[in-house]
Design an enzyme around this catalytic site. Sequence first.
Site, short mmCIF file in Angstrom:
data_model
loop_
_atom_site.label_atom_id
_atom_site.label_comp_id
_atom_site.label_asym_id
_atom_site.label_seq_id
_atom_site.Cartn_x
_atom_site.Cartn_y
_atom_site.Cartn_z
N ALA A 1 7.64 18.76 48.38
CA ALA A 1 6.51 17.90 48.85
C ALA A 1 5.72 19.26 49.70
CB ALA A 1 7.13 16.93 49.77
N ASP B 1 -5.21 26.13 41.78
CA ASP B 1 -3.76 26.06 41.48
C ASP B 1 -3.24 24.54 40.68
OD1 ASP B 1 -2.99 28.54 42.40
OD2 ASP B 1 -2.74 27.71 44.44
N LYS C 1 -4.75 31.69 52.48
CA LYS C 1 -5.22 30.40 51.65
C LYS C 1 -5.72 29.58 52.48
CE LYS C 1 -2.59 30.74 47.25
NZ LYS C 1 -2.15 29.80 46.34
P1 NAP Z 1 6.51 25.20 50.33
O1 NAP Z 1 5.39 24.65 50.72
O2 NAP Z 1 7.56 26.14 51.32
O3 NAP Z 1 7.64 24.01 50.07
C1 NAP Z 1 8.98 24.22 49.36
C2 NAP Z 1 9.29 22.85 48.85
O4 NAP Z 1 10.42 22.90 48.29
C3 NAP Z 1 9.55 21.71 49.92
O5 NAP Z 1 9.40 20.58 49.48
C4 NAP Z 1 11.09 22.07 50.41
O6 NAP Z 1 11.85 20.84 50.95
C5 NAP Z 1 11.41 22.17 48.74
N1 NAP Z 1 12.69 23.18 48.78
C6 NAP Z 1 12.98 24.44 49.02
N2 NAP Z 1 14.27 24.71 48.82
C7 NAP Z 1 14.85 23.90 48.21
C8 NAP Z 1 16.13 23.54 47.91
N3 NAP Z 1 17.00 24.83 47.79
N4 NAP Z 1 16.65 22.35 47.33
C9 NAP Z 1 15.80 21.46 47.35
N5 NAP Z 1 14.52 21.57 47.92
C10 NAP Z 1 13.86 22.76 48.39
O7 NAP Z 1 6.58 25.98 48.75
P2 NAP Z 1 5.19 25.69 47.82
O8 NAP Z 1 4.29 26.81 48.17
O9 NAP Z 1 5.21 24.49 47.65
O10 NAP Z 1 6.08 26.70 46.50
C11 NAP Z 1 7.18 26.01 46.20
C12 NAP Z 1 7.68 26.44 44.57
O11 NAP Z 1 6.48 26.52 43.87
C13 NAP Z 1 7.87 28.35 44.70
O12 NAP Z 1 9.06 28.32 44.66
C14 NAP Z 1 6.95 28.90 43.50
O13 NAP Z 1 8.25 29.26 42.46
C15 NAP Z 1 6.23 27.51 42.94
N6 NAP Z 1 4.98 27.91 42.91
C16 NAP Z 1 4.62 28.36 41.33
C17 NAP Z 1 3.33 28.80 41.11
C18 NAP Z 1 2.87 29.12 39.81
O14 NAP Z 1 1.86 29.73 39.71
N7 NAP Z 1 3.55 28.86 38.60
C19 NAP Z 1 2.32 28.67 42.10
C20 NAP Z 1 2.68 28.34 43.61
C21 NAP Z 1 3.80 27.94 43.59
P3 NAP Z 1 11.88 20.72 52.34
O15 NAP Z 1 10.32 19.93 52.61
O16 NAP Z 1 12.83 19.64 52.51
O17 NAP Z 1 11.90 22.00 53.08
#
Ligand code: NAP
Length: 289
Positions: free
Chosen positions: A138, A112, A76
Site C-alpha cells: 500500500a 508509473d 517526486k
Molecule cells: P514504499 O512506499 O516504501 O511502500 C512499501 C510497501 O511494501 C508497503 O506497503 C510496505 O508495507 C511493504 N513492504 C515492504 N517490505 C515488506 C516486507 N518485507 N514484507 C511485506 N511487505 C513489505 O515503496 P514503493 O515506492 O511503493 O516501492 C515498492 C516496490 O515497488 C519497490 O520494491 C520497487 O522494487 C518497486 N517499484 C518498481 C518500479 C518499476 O519501475 N518496476 C517502480 C517503482 C517501484 P508496510 O506498509 O506494512 O510497511
Amino acid sequence: MSEQKNTYTSLPVLLGVFGDPIAHSKSPAMHNAALATAGVNGLYMPLHVRPEQLEAAVKGIVALGYRGVNVTIPHKEEVMKYLDVIDDSARLIGAVNTIVNDNGKLTGYNTDGIGYVRSLKEEAVPELAGKKIAVLGAGGAARGAIYALALEKPERISILNRTAERAEALASDLRRHGLGNITGSGMEEAAAVLASADILINTTAAGMHPHIDDVPVNPELIREGAAVSDLIYNPLETRLLREARLRGCVVHGGLGMFVYQGAVAFEHWLGIPAPVETMRRAVLDSFNK
Ligand code: NAP
C-alpha cells in the site's frame, strides 16, 4: 500527447532526469537508445539535483530550453509545487515523474501507473475489465498502479498489506475519488482474497535484491490459472514469480513497468511512438555492464 515545440531544429532536443542520487539510473541509457532508434537529434542527461536546489533546477528546465525531464527519488512529491499544471494522473497519485516544457509552461505527469498497466496488458493480461485483482502493498508504487488499474474497470481491487491500516486508508482514499470497488485489509485476509483473484500483483519490496528468498505472501495460496505480476525488476524473476510459474501461472516481471513508464514519458515529450523493444534491450544491456 503534446507536440514537440523545439523551434531551433538544428539544436538537440534536451531531456534528462532529476534525482539524488542519480548516477545509478538506467534512464539515460534507455532514453538515449530510444532517441537514436527514433532518429531524433536529442540528448538525455542524468542530472544530480540536491533537494535545496530543486526549485532552481526546475527554473533551469525553462532557462536552458529542456523539452522535459523525468523526476525520481527524492523529488517526486516536492517538485509539484514548482509546476504550472498538474495532470490528473499525477494529482491523484500525489507525485510527478515526468515534466513537459511547452514554451515555458511546465506540466507534471505521472507515467508509473499507466506504464505499469500498459506493460501488464502488452506482456501478460490483455484484458483487465471485469477481473478480480489482488494487490500486495500500500505504498507509493501501489497507489500509482491501482489508480491506473482502476481506469481499466476491473470487477474489484483488493489491497492486502502487512500494515492493515495503510491498506484501508489507501482504499478509502481511492474510493473517495470514484475509482471503483477497492477494499483494503491486512494479510490475514490473503487466503480468502487469493482464492478468487484472477490477478495477483506484488508492489512490496519483499523479494527484492538482496533479500531474494523473501516472498510477500505464501505462494500456495495463489489460485491455479491466476496471473502473477511483480513490480520488482531486480531480480528479473523474483521467488514469487518463480514459484507461481512452477504452479502454471502466467507471470509478469517489473522490467516492463520501468520500460513503459519511460515509453509514455518519451511520447509526451516527442509526440511519436516510443521504440519499446530498443528501450528494453538498452536496460537489459546496462544490467550487464
Ligand atoms: P514504499 O512506499 O516504501 O511502500 C512499501 C510497501 O511494501 C508497503 O506497503 C510496505 O508495507 C511493504 N513492504 C515492504 N517490505 C515488506 C516486507 N518485507 N514484507 C511485506 N511487505 C513489505 O515503496 P514503493 O515506492 O511503493 O516501492 C515498492 C516496490 O515497488 C519497490 O520494491 C520497487 O522494487 C518497486 N517499484 C518498481 C518500479 C518499476 O519501475 N518496476 C517502480 C517503482 C517501484 P508496510 O506498509 O506494512 O510497511
